[in-house]
Scaffold this active site. Sequence first.
Site, PDB file in Angstrom:
ATOM      1  N   GLU B 271       0.823  -1.214   0.000  1.00  0.00           N
ATOM      2  CA  GLU B 271       0.000   0.000   0.000  1.00  0.00           C
ATOM      3  C   GLU B 271       0.856   1.263   0.000  1.00  0.00           C
ATOM      4  O   GLU B 271       0.469   2.295  -0.530  1.00  0.00           O
ATOM      5  CB  GLU B 271      -0.931  -0.008   1.228  1.00  0.00           C
ATOM      6  CG  GLU B 271      -2.375   0.208   0.867  1.00  0.00           C
ATOM      7  CD  GLU B 271      -3.335  -0.013   2.029  1.00  0.00           C
ATOM      8  OE1 GLU B 271      -2.964   0.193   3.199  1.00  0.00           O
ATOM      9  OE2 GLU B 271      -4.476  -0.410   1.746  1.00  0.00           O
ATOM     10  N   HIS B 292       9.444 -26.317   0.098  1.00  0.00           N
ATOM     11  CA  HIS B 292       8.760 -27.398  -0.614  1.00  0.00           C
ATOM     12  C   HIS B 292       7.587 -26.873  -1.430  1.00  0.00           C
ATOM     13  O   HIS B 292       6.694 -27.625  -1.793  1.00  0.00           O
ATOM     14  CB  HIS B 292       8.272 -28.448   0.390  1.00  0.00           C
ATOM     15  CG  HIS B 292       9.387 -29.150   1.100  1.00  0.00           C
ATOM     16  ND1 HIS B 292       9.829 -30.398   0.758  1.00  0.00           N
ATOM     17  CD2 HIS B 292      10.192 -28.737   2.119  1.00  0.00           C
ATOM     18  CE1 HIS B 292      10.834 -30.759   1.536  1.00  0.00           C
ATOM     19  NE2 HIS B 292      11.074 -29.755   2.375  1.00  0.00           N
ATOM     20  N   LYS B 403     -14.448   1.268  -3.378  1.00  0.00           N
ATOM     21  CA  LYS B 403     -15.314   1.569  -2.227  1.00  0.00           C
ATOM     22  C   LYS B 403     -16.599   2.258  -2.689  1.00  0.00           C
ATOM     23  O   LYS B 403     -17.685   1.936  -2.203  1.00  0.00           O
ATOM     24  CB  LYS B 403     -14.574   2.482  -1.233  1.00  0.00           C
ATOM     25  CG  LYS B 403     -13.510   1.772  -0.407  1.00  0.00           C
ATOM     26  CD  LYS B 403     -12.966   2.740   0.651  1.00  0.00           C
ATOM     27  CE  LYS B 403     -11.750   2.149   1.349  1.00  0.00           C
ATOM     28  NZ  LYS B 403     -11.126   3.105   2.277  1.00  0.00           N
TER      29      LYS B 403
END
Lengths: 430, 430
Positions: B271, B292, B403
Amino acid sequence: MQVDLGNVLDTATVHGVSRETLERLDARVADAHDRIERGREASEHGYEALNLPSRTDPDAIRDAVSRFDDPSAVVTVGIGGSALGAATLTDALESDVDAYYLDNVDPEAVEELLDSLDLASTVVNVVSRSGTTAETLANFLVVQEAMADAGVDWADRTFVTTGEEGNLRDLAEKHDLPSLSVPDGVPGRFSVLSTVGLAAAAICGHDIDAILEGAAAQEAQLSDSLFDSPAYAYGAVSYALAERGMLQNAMMPYAESLETFSEWFAQLWAESLGKDGLGQTPLRALGATDQHSQLQLYRAGPRDKLVTLVRATEREDVAIPETDLDGLAYLGGSSLGELLDAEFEATEASLAAAGRPNVRIEIDRVDEYGLGELLYAMEAACVLYGELANVDTFVQPAVEWGKRAARGLLGGGDFEEADAVAEKERLVIE
Amino acid sequence: MQVDLGNVLDTATVHGVSRETLERLDARVADAHDRIERGREASEHGYEALNLPSRTDPDAIRDAVSRFDDPSAVVTVGIGGSALGAATLTDALESDVDAYYLDNVDPEAVEELLDSLDLASTVVNVVSRSGTTAETLANFLVVQEAMADAGVDWADRTFVTTGEEGNLRDLAEKHDLPSLSVPDGVPGRFSVLSTVGLAAAAICGHDIDAILEGAAAQEAQLSDSLFDSPAYAYGAVSYALAERGMLQNAMMPYAESLETFSEWFAQLWAESLGKDGLGQTPLRALGATDQHSQLQLYRAGPRDKLVTLVRATEREDVAIPETDLDGLAYLGGSSLGELLDAEFEATEASLAAAGRPNVRIEIDRVDEYGLGELLYAMEAACVLYGELANVDTFVQPAVEWGKRAARGLLGGGDFEEADAVAEKERLVIE
């Protein structure tokens, strides 16, 4: 299950691909599908994984674990592909049996887990094809000792999933442990639909037949066109975008229950495709949470990402109570699920509006059948991508150097890699 | 705390940087440090975060939570920076008080958590600077109702951490709730050393003074040379490598207790630095497990990664019992910690041998002091990187579009972004 490629098209987003690009790519998909089919028919290493929906015997798995009556927990001792597939299933599905994974050798975490368990009612599943995986065997030795200390006969509570020979096979024969065989030709990261991935789910009471049925439905759709197969559509488009600079793929399910699925996908994608200087780096994300963490970067950072948004279209929901809080009345009478869906669609559109390609994957529910579809489709997508990129999808040679070095450091033999560790250059700021 | 840059040098690895490069960069570090110091002195937005070790009042935090006697659990209702800092601390440290985070609006996960808690002995901490964060307030409304259904007076069990005005401030005054103020000038992702990050730790009984002391020690080392400050050394080298194509930074602690730290770092880095087409994408990794899973890609995929290896040099250990298993005798008499350390050093060397730059960060212990050092150092590193990259580190404008779209979709007003969602292009393969 469906895959929506709308937001990778150049008509939806700048830096997208044209429909003509997809048509041209489809000719290569047909060739790749032909290669994959031949590999499957001959049960070649790796390709065999795509045969598992019909090759896996769910009855054998249930039989192997039937000795354990009403356990409180199952601990899978394994690492990488020996843990992640099983964890994806048991973390996604609810059960009265708690499922844990000893997939690291952090002493504090291992001790904390063992201290928290009622070992007398816990099942231990040791998973290692070779029977020599250092982390897994070290952890198993610690578990054995903890059981002895607790007065529990480890041989009564353990089963093993391993190859036809090796340490674990010998141990199973010596102590008459129930055991399962790791199928030939199936690399660990492709083993979720085999004994390796399904045993813990069976112990937890999940419907492993339905998992295999979901996978079989996707298997049946593999064809010579990306437009007929959700799996191939996803694999082909991921490849096409990587070729165009989208060297990262953010796997972002909008369901907490699929958080481990992102981990599983990350192994599948990284280990299969990350070689020869190529590969698309998987990013493990979670919606809606990462909108408040990673979205700024995904939308405004370098143009190097494909974002894959995953959701289930049906779920249990929770109503949001009415409220007179200032500016928040609109939330009242809605539900958490509606809010989550609105955020999913808003994020998808916000990425497209910023010229960031994204793919939507939807399953009906996060249940056994839906997981079977999703997991098989991602495996087939990965295999297709590997064919298109011309890499050897089923090997992981780059991890051997470090294994030899670690073994040398622990006194397990002479390895020149261990000498390189001792000669490390240092520039310490403290 | 120390940072070892040895494996980014061109003498240790091809594609590394020279000591001369670091010397030249150091002149720019001096300028950036000057800018940072001026920002801190003037308490400018964002820079103020680096003043928190002396500005935060731990007594005020303890006072605010002292009303809650012997709780069984603390649930922080917040998202992004309102949750990740606190979670990093409480997930890293052991406590008898369980700490949970409602940082998503997944209805199934929210319901499962609330069903599992004894709400009468649970403390709820609602965190939102504005008091209008949709996800947080929706979850809080659901929590309130769950408490009412359980016959618990929510006002007895709740405190709020919020700004000087807004919904939550009004609520605190109306119901006489204990409350804490979010400090001015501190963005959420930089708030771990403030009321926002420390309240849950205080409830869990952790030593928040020691956290601030560790942070202060790193604060005291900020200087005009990267060679004198671990924080600046890390920030400067991360920037220099990003400039040379290492556009990804895999944060890989070798401690399960630091898994959430990687999440916190990922928000901080993404951010703050992901803007203007720039930014280094954080990868959330975990050693030894991801050897792994991700190591094949890190070592043999595209040359686009810095790998940051983090460990504590002291920890509780667990002995590995002696064994006669074939080929594994070398493990017996060793310990899980020695195995983990060997894998850490082996992975570090294996990356260098493959020409992949990596940095080692070490703290003494995963305790309050060590966490304070680590968190402050990463914040200062991020601020320095932002100065060097010439981006506005403390804003996140790209998340606003989504938003507005989500709010429009839920009937919270007319927003053209919501119309864009409705017009989504579709190309569905099913």
